[in-house]
Design a protein around this motif. Sequence first.
Motif, PDB file in Angstrom:
ATOM      1  N   LEU A 110      -3.509  13.468  13.894  1.00 35.40           N
ATOM      2  CA  LEU A 110      -3.130  12.168  13.363  1.00 35.40           C
ATOM      3  C   LEU A 110      -1.605  12.120  13.247  1.00 35.40           C
ATOM      4  CD1 LEU A 110      -4.285   9.542  12.079  1.00 35.40           C
ATOM      5  CD2 LEU A 110      -4.340  10.776   9.909  1.00 35.40           C
ATOM      6  N   ILE A 111      -0.969  11.220  13.979  1.00 38.10           N
ATOM      7  CA  ILE A 111       0.478  11.031  13.872  1.00 38.10           C
ATOM      8  C   ILE A 111       0.752  10.184  12.632  1.00 38.10           C
ATOM      9  CG2 ILE A 111       2.551  10.090  14.998  1.00 38.10           C
ATOM     10  CD1 ILE A 111       1.308  12.504  16.483  1.00 38.10           C
ATOM     11  N   THR A 112       1.683  10.645  11.785  1.00 34.32           N
ATOM     12  CA  THR A 112       1.978   9.918  10.547  1.00 34.32           C
ATOM     13  C   THR A 112       3.452   9.554  10.420  1.00 34.32           C
ATOM     14  OG1 THR A 112       2.349  11.912   9.233  1.00 34.32           O
ATOM     15  CG2 THR A 112       0.072  11.096   9.380  1.00 34.32           C
TER      16      THR A 112
ATOM     17  N   ASN B  75       9.552  18.233   6.904  1.00 32.05           N
ATOM     18  CA  ASN B  75       9.724  16.982   7.657  1.00 32.05           C
ATOM     19  C   ASN B  75       8.699  16.858   8.777  1.00 32.05           C
ATOM     20  OD1 ASN B  75      12.055  16.254   6.112  1.00 32.05           O
ATOM     21  ND2 ASN B  75      13.188  17.771   7.299  1.00 32.05           N
ATOM     22  N   CYS B  76       7.450  17.134   8.468  1.00 29.04           N
ATOM     23  CA  CYS B  76       6.377  17.111   9.456  1.00 29.04           C
ATOM     24  C   CYS B  76       6.035  15.671   9.833  1.00 29.04           C
ATOM     25  CB  CYS B  76       5.155  17.833   8.913  1.00 29.04           C
ATOM     26  SG  CYS B  76       5.530  19.523   8.371  1.00 29.04           S
ATOM     27  N   GLN B  77       5.679  15.466  11.089  1.00 30.99           N
ATOM     28  CA  GLN B  77       5.418  14.129  11.609  1.00 30.99           C
ATOM     29  C   GLN B  77       3.948  13.887  11.938  1.00 30.99           C
ATOM     30  OE1 GLN B  77       7.973  11.805  11.643  1.00 30.99           O
ATOM     31  NE2 GLN B  77       8.852  13.494  10.483  1.00 30.99           N
ATOM     32  N   ALA B  78       3.116  14.919  11.812  1.00 29.66           N
ATOM     33  CA  ALA B  78       1.698  14.779  12.173  1.00 29.66           C
ATOM     34  C   ALA B  78       0.864  15.706  11.303  1.00 29.66           C
ATOM     35  CB  ALA B  78       1.492  15.105  13.647  1.00 29.66           C
TER      36      ALA B  78
ATOM     37  N   PRO C 125       0.828  -1.202   0.000  1.00 32.23           N
ATOM     38  CA  PRO C 125       0.000   0.000   0.000  1.00 32.23           C
ATOM     39  C   PRO C 125       0.866   1.257   0.000  1.00 32.23           C
ATOM     40  CG  PRO C 125      -0.328  -1.292   2.025  1.00 32.23           C
ATOM     41  CD  PRO C 125       0.685  -1.991   1.195  1.00 32.23           C
ATOM     42  N   GLU C 126       0.359   2.270  -0.649  1.00 34.80           N
ATOM     43  CA  GLU C 126       1.020   3.568  -0.651  1.00 34.80           C
ATOM     44  C   GLU C 126       1.003   4.104   0.778  1.00 34.80           C
ATOM     45  OE1 GLU C 126       0.242   8.035  -2.450  1.00 34.80           O
ATOM     46  OE2 GLU C 126      -0.948   6.368  -3.179  1.00 34.80           O
ATOM     47  N   LEU C 127       2.086   4.784   1.167  1.00 25.62           N
ATOM     48  CA  LEU C 127       2.139   5.395   2.489  1.00 25.62           C
ATOM     49  C   LEU C 127       1.782   6.869   2.378  1.00 25.62           C
ATOM     50  CD1 LEU C 127       5.364   3.772   3.982  1.00 25.62           C
ATOM     51  CD2 LEU C 127       2.984   3.138   4.386  1.00 25.62           C
ATOM     52  N   ILE C 128       0.932   7.321   3.276  1.00 26.23           N
ATOM     53  CA  ILE C 128       0.523   8.726   3.343  1.00 26.23           C
ATOM     54  C   ILE C 128       1.193   9.321   4.569  1.00 26.23           C
ATOM     55  CG2 ILE C 128      -1.432  10.317   3.517  1.00 26.23           C
ATOM     56  CD1 ILE C 128      -1.535   8.564   0.986  1.00 26.23           C
ATOM     57  N   SER C 129       1.826  10.473   4.398  1.00 26.82           N
ATOM     58  CA  SER C 129       2.579  11.049   5.509  1.00 26.82           C
ATOM     59  C   SER C 129       2.545  12.573   5.458  1.00 26.82           C
ATOM     60  CB  SER C 129       4.030  10.564   5.446  1.00 26.82           C
ATOM     61  OG  SER C 129       4.780  11.132   6.482  1.00 26.82           O
ATOM     62  N   ALA C 130       2.619  13.176   6.636  1.00 24.99           N
ATOM     63  CA  ALA C 130       2.662  14.634   6.736  1.00 24.99           C
ATOM     64  C   ALA C 130       3.970  15.199   6.190  1.00 24.99           C
ATOM     65  CB  ALA C 130       2.479  15.068   8.200  1.00 24.99           C
TER      66      ALA C 130
ATOM     67  N   GLY D 241       6.661   7.881   9.766  1.00 22.55           N
ATOM     68  CA  GLY D 241       6.905   6.640   9.032  1.00 22.55           C
ATOM     69  C   GLY D 241       5.871   6.347   7.965  1.00 22.55           C
ATOM     70  N   GLY D 242       4.781   7.111   7.942  1.00 24.32           N
ATOM     71  CA  GLY D 242       3.734   6.939   6.937  1.00 24.32           C
ATOM     72  C   GLY D 242       2.655   5.974   7.383  1.00 24.32           C
ATOM     73  N   LEU D 243       1.449   6.261   6.955  1.00 23.22           N
ATOM     74  CA  LEU D 243       0.301   5.392   7.215  1.00 23.22           C
ATOM     75  C   LEU D 243      -0.056   4.674   5.925  1.00 23.22           C
ATOM     76  CD1 LEU D 243      -2.068   7.779   9.209  1.00 23.22           C
ATOM     77  CD2 LEU D 243      -0.609   5.983  10.116  1.00 23.22           C
ATOM     78  N   PRO D 244      -0.343   3.377   5.996  1.00 26.49           N
ATOM     79  CA  PRO D 244      -0.813   2.697   4.782  1.00 26.49           C
ATOM     80  C   PRO D 244      -2.078   3.369   4.257  1.00 26.49           C
ATOM     81  CG  PRO D 244      -0.266   1.115   6.500  1.00 26.49           C
ATOM     82  CD  PRO D 244      -0.224   2.479   7.134  1.00 26.49           C
ATOM     83  N   GLU D 245      -2.178   3.473   2.943  1.00 25.72           N
ATOM     84  CA  GLU D 245      -3.301   4.164   2.307  1.00 25.72           C
ATOM     85  C   GLU D 245      -4.658   3.698   2.823  1.00 25.72           C
ATOM     86  OE1 GLU D 245      -6.590   4.548  -0.302  1.00 25.72           O
ATOM     87  OE2 GLU D 245      -5.422   2.697  -0.228  1.00 25.72           O
ATOM     88  N   PRO D 246      -4.909   2.391   3.033  1.00 27.52           N
ATOM     89  CA  PRO D 246      -6.232   2.000   3.537  1.00 27.52           C
ATOM     90  C   PRO D 246      -6.543   2.572   4.925  1.00 27.52           C
ATOM     91  CG  PRO D 246      -5.099   0.090   2.618  1.00 27.52           C
ATOM     92  CD  PRO D 246      -4.098   1.213   2.674  1.00 27.52           C
ATOM     93  N   ILE D 247      -5.526   2.701   5.764  1.00 28.34           N
ATOM     94  CA  ILE D 247      -5.734   3.270   7.104  1.00 28.34           C
ATOM     95  C   ILE D 247      -6.044   4.759   6.981  1.00 28.34           C
ATOM     96  CG2 ILE D 247      -4.660   3.747   9.341  1.00 28.34           C
ATOM     97  CD1 ILE D 247      -5.269   0.761   8.846  1.00 28.34           C
ATOM     98  N   PHE D 248      -5.272   5.465   6.143  1.00 25.74           N
ATOM     99  CA  PHE D 248      -5.532   6.892   5.954  1.00 25.74           C
ATOM    100  C   PHE D 248      -6.910   7.101   5.326  1.00 25.74           C
ATOM    101  CE2 PHE D 248      -5.506  10.917   3.707  1.00 25.74           C
ATOM    102  CZ  PHE D 248      -5.123  11.762   4.741  1.00 25.74           C
ATOM    103  N   ALA D 249      -7.266   6.285   4.344  1.00 29.41           N
ATOM    104  CA  ALA D 249      -8.570   6.410   3.687  1.00 29.41           C
ATOM    105  C   ALA D 249      -9.700   6.232   4.691  1.00 29.41           C
ATOM    106  CB  ALA D 249      -8.698   5.396   2.545  1.00 29.41           C
ATOM    107  N   ALA D 250      -9.570   5.259   5.580  1.00 26.94           N
ATOM    108  CA  ALA D 250     -10.597   5.035   6.599  1.00 26.94           C
ATOM    109  C   ALA D 250     -10.688   6.222   7.546  1.00 26.94           C
ATOM    110  CB  ALA D 250     -10.304   3.756   7.376  1.00 26.94           C
ATOM    111  N   THR D 251      -9.545   6.767   7.941  1.00 27.73           N
ATOM    112  CA  THR D 251      -9.526   7.929   8.829  1.00 27.73           C
ATOM    113  C   THR D 251     -10.167   9.130   8.153  1.00 27.73           C
ATOM    114  OG1 THR D 251      -7.517   7.109   9.889  1.00 27.73           O
ATOM    115  CG2 THR D 251      -8.045   9.440  10.211  1.00 27.73           C
ATOM    116  N   LEU D 252      -9.844   9.352   6.898  1.00 23.62           N
ATOM    117  CA  LEU D 252     -10.425  10.467   6.148  1.00 23.62           C
ATOM    118  C   LEU D 252     -11.939  10.282   6.000  1.00 23.62           C
ATOM    119  CD1 LEU D 252      -9.917  13.089   4.568  1.00 23.62           C
ATOM    120  CD2 LEU D 252      -9.445  11.667   2.557  1.00 23.62           C
ATOM    121  N   GLY D 253     -12.373   9.069   5.744  1.00 25.77           N
ATOM    122  CA  GLY D 253     -13.809   8.798   5.651  1.00 25.77           C
ATOM    123  C   GLY D 253     -14.522   9.092   6.964  1.00 25.77           C
TER     124      GLY D 253
END
Length: 168
Positions: A122-124, A75-78, A20-25, A126-138
Amino acid sequence: MHRPALALVLMASAANAQTPELISADDPEGLVAYLEAEGYSAEILSGVDGNPRILTEARGLRFNIFLRLCVDHANCQAMQFDTSFHLSAPLPLEQLNEWNGKQMMGLAAVTDDNWALLSHPLITTGGLPEPIFAATLGWWMYQMEEYGRYIGYITEDEAGQASSSASQ
């Protein structure tokens, strides 16, 4: 099955699995590209603190994604989802406390000039897997509508066509 054959099957399975793609700040451009691919409008701006913020909108709900815990505005972490609704009358503190006591996502606050605020960090790192970020955004989109209804800003007739402000 012989070990070499098993190894070939496992290697083929691993090659077919998609990471999965990683989404990160720490990647505002990647975040904008993801949002746009999902049908959101998105624009990178600068926040009051100089850190990047993304102004975005979908389904009539406008909100900011503030990038936080940055070093020299990079280099934002959140990230913090944030929206506001301007009300014609003050929102009672009891109503805010009730919302905050019952919700897992979406901390509510109010300003002296009748802006009802909603935010979610939302702490990111190292990156969040796209499905986790998508669920959070939803969930965030759902919470914005629910909060708008809860404070009387959005009526049932306006659900899905709501209007919020992210200009603050």
